[in-house]
Design a protein around this motif. Sequence first.
Motif, PDB file in Angstrom:
ATOM      1  N   LEU A  94       0.829  -1.211   0.000  1.00 32.20           N
ATOM      2  CA  LEU A  94       0.000   0.000   0.000  1.00 32.20           C
ATOM      3  C   LEU A  94       0.853   1.247   0.000  1.00 32.20           C
ATOM      4  N   HIS A  95       1.888   1.234   0.843  1.00 31.78           N
ATOM      5  CA  HIS A  95       2.774   2.393   0.914  1.00 31.78           C
ATOM      6  C   HIS A  95       3.465   2.624  -0.425  1.00 31.78           C
ATOM      7  N   ALA A  96       3.869   1.515  -1.059  1.00 28.71           N
ATOM      8  CA  ALA A  96       4.527   1.654  -2.363  1.00 28.71           C
ATOM      9  C   ALA A  96       3.551   2.207  -3.392  1.00 28.71           C
ATOM     10  N   ALA A  97       2.232   1.737  -3.333  1.00 28.33           N
ATOM     11  CA  ALA A  97       1.229   2.241  -4.279  1.00 28.33           C
ATOM     12  C   ALA A  97       0.952   3.726  -4.060  1.00 28.33           C
ATOM     13  N   GLN A  98       0.860   4.124  -2.744  1.00 33.48           N
ATOM     14  CA  GLN A  98       0.636   5.542  -2.441  1.00 33.48           C
ATOM     15  C   GLN A  98       1.793   6.390  -2.945  1.00 33.48           C
ATOM     16  N   GLU A  99       2.987   5.897  -2.722  1.00 31.22           N
ATOM     17  CA  GLU A  99       4.155   6.652  -3.224  1.00 31.22           C
ATOM     18  C   GLU A  99       4.122   6.732  -4.735  1.00 31.22           C
ATOM     19  N   LYS A 100       3.668   5.638  -5.373  1.00 29.82           N
ATOM     20  CA  LYS A 100       3.605   5.635  -6.839  1.00 29.82           C
ATOM     21  C   LYS A 100       2.548   6.633  -7.325  1.00 29.82           C
ATOM     22  N   ILE A 101       1.355   6.675  -6.638  1.00 28.36           N
ATOM     23  CA  ILE A 101       0.304   7.630  -7.016  1.00 28.36           C
ATOM     24  C   ILE A 101       0.796   9.046  -6.834  1.00 28.36           C
ATOM     25  N   SER A 102       1.522   9.299  -5.685  1.00 29.24           N
ATOM     26  CA  SER A 102       2.065  10.641  -5.439  1.00 29.24           C
ATOM     27  C   SER A 102       3.022  11.042  -6.539  1.00 29.24           C
ATOM     28  N   ARG A 103       3.910  10.099  -6.899  1.00 27.32           N
ATOM     29  CA  ARG A 103       4.877  10.410  -7.956  1.00 27.32           C
ATOM     30  C   ARG A 103       4.141  10.655  -9.276  1.00 27.32           C
ATOM     31  N   THR A 104       3.021   9.862  -9.499  1.00 26.33           N
ATOM     32  CA  THR A 104       2.248  10.039 -10.749  1.00 26.33           C
ATOM     33  C   THR A 104       1.581  11.422 -10.780  1.00 26.33           C
ATOM     34  N   GLU A 105       0.970  11.849  -9.635  1.00 26.03           N
ATOM     35  CA  GLU A 105       0.318  13.165  -9.566  1.00 26.03           C
ATOM     36  C   GLU A 105       1.327  14.269  -9.796  1.00 26.03           C
ATOM     37  N   LEU A 106       2.485  14.134  -9.147  1.00 26.28           N
ATOM     38  CA  LEU A 106       3.530  15.156  -9.358  1.00 26.28           C
ATOM     39  C   LEU A 106       3.951  15.207 -10.806  1.00 26.28           C
ATOM     40  N   THR A 107       4.086  14.033 -11.405  1.00 23.70           N
ATOM     41  CA  THR A 107       4.485  14.001 -12.816  1.00 23.70           C
ATOM     42  C   THR A 107       3.428  14.621 -13.708  1.00 23.70           C
ATOM     43  N   ALA A 108       2.123  14.287 -13.388  1.00 21.11           N
ATOM     44  CA  ALA A 108       1.016  14.873 -14.193  1.00 21.11           C
ATOM     45  C   ALA A 108       0.962  16.391 -14.058  1.00 21.11           C
ATOM     46  N   HIS A 109       1.141  16.907 -12.821  1.00 21.72           N
ATOM     47  CA  HIS A 109       1.135  18.356 -12.605  1.00 21.72           C
ATOM     48  C   HIS A 109       2.268  19.017 -13.362  1.00 21.72           C
TER      49      HIS A 109
END
Length: 542
Positions: free
Chosen positions: A472-487
Amino acid sequence: MSALLKNVTNCIWHAFESLQNNDVVHKSKLKVLTANIGTLLDLYGVEKGLDHFRSSQELTFDEYKYYLQHEVFSSLPKTVTLPIIREYEKKISEVCWLVCRKSLLARDKAVFGDESVFKLFRIFCLLADLVQDADDTNRYVVVLQPSEAGIVAEQLVHCLGLRWDAADWEALGSSIGHFKWAAFLAVLEAKYCCDQQTHPEALVEAVDEIYDVFIEDIIKKGYLFKRGYLLPTMREYWCVLQPCALTYYKSSSQKDQCGRIAIDEYCSVEASVGEGKIQRFQLITPDRTFEFGTQDHKSRLQWISALRQAAAVSGGAEGYQRRARAGRRGAGARREREVRETKARLQHEVRARLAAEAQAQELAELAQQDNRKLEELKTTQVELERLLQEETQAKRDEEIVRALQARVLAEEWERREELERLQEEQNRMLEEERMKRKQFEILQAEKEAQYKEAEKRLRELEEEKRRLDAELHAAQEKISRTELTAHALHVQLRQDMNPILRNGERARRAISFVPTTKSSSDTLIDIRAIKHLKVLDDDEKL
């Protein structure tokens, strides 16, 4: 062939002694000695077995003697005549002498020659005994008893024409004790042969004389008249008598042998009557009767006695001197036993006399004591009568006590039966308790197993939870990295779309000034431009 090995054991021990180091000898040295002994016995290759005998590379004398007995001498025929055994002994003694002669000949002042020393060595080995060393029981020594050494010394002294002092020899023997080879040779040379008037040839002849007696088993030798077989004349010969044969020569040099008469236990000797000065006697063998003669009656008696003795000792594998030595030892042992028995008997008589005197004194003292005891007994009788009355009363009391004891015993038996019953009930209850405890232990073991299984399952669930938390922590970190990348991409897109939008605005403005009258191709171009502008607007909204 145990008799042959027994006869040469002392010679082999001297050879082993000269080769040994710390009571053992290396197999390589023993192989040479064994090969020489085997060659003399017409046995070849007997030394090869030493490589596989024992695991060590060194052997003690007991081990080497065991090997000789079972691997070398056992290969000889069991029945061997006495002359052949004597020849084997001579050859083996010569081989052993070659090995140890250097050490045995070493002395300060030599009197005997080397050949005479070798003959004395053979005499020493014949009469000596192989015994354990008093200082070290693991090793052996060859020693000569003082009595046996005295016989050799006496024979040597008589052959040299000297006077024998038996008392002096007994004193010397008691001071030295057992004679080893070095002491034996030193005594003979220093005490009896150091006289300067003694000629060396006389020493050689004396040693040869005793060598013939002890080693060659020559019982008697001298001149005898012998009646011929074809010509009935008496001719003088030099005769040498041994236990197994009577050999006659032309002269005393014993070089030209004229004949040999075998002697065994079936031979007999009888005196006969003859004419003239010759004293005749007959040697009767199973094959033939021989007639001999001497110059006087005394010589005839000596020869008859010697021939009968030779016939008596002709059988067996041992020589005459070996049997004589055994007889001397047996006689010495009997004399010692008789002396010990006599001393014991005298001591017993002395003890018996002292005991008798002590017993007589004790009897006198006992008589006095009896008188005193008689008076005491009279007093005691009165006391006993009184005690008898008391005893009668005590018996009555005892009967009463016994009746009480019987009643108490009966009660005790009842109590014991009750106690046994209670004990049985207690054992039964203990057995039930043990069964319940056993069931409880089984149940407890099952509960412990279930508890361990639950703990194991709990640990597995905790591991699963930690793994899911990590995922879960890895998925959350991945989503965070994805949001940052999208922004970041959106910001970059806006920056990249601003020039395009400005260009689109200018294009709209340009289209508004285009004339209305258009051809079909121009209309198509305008439609495409409008679609392009819509795409640009959509991108701007994104």
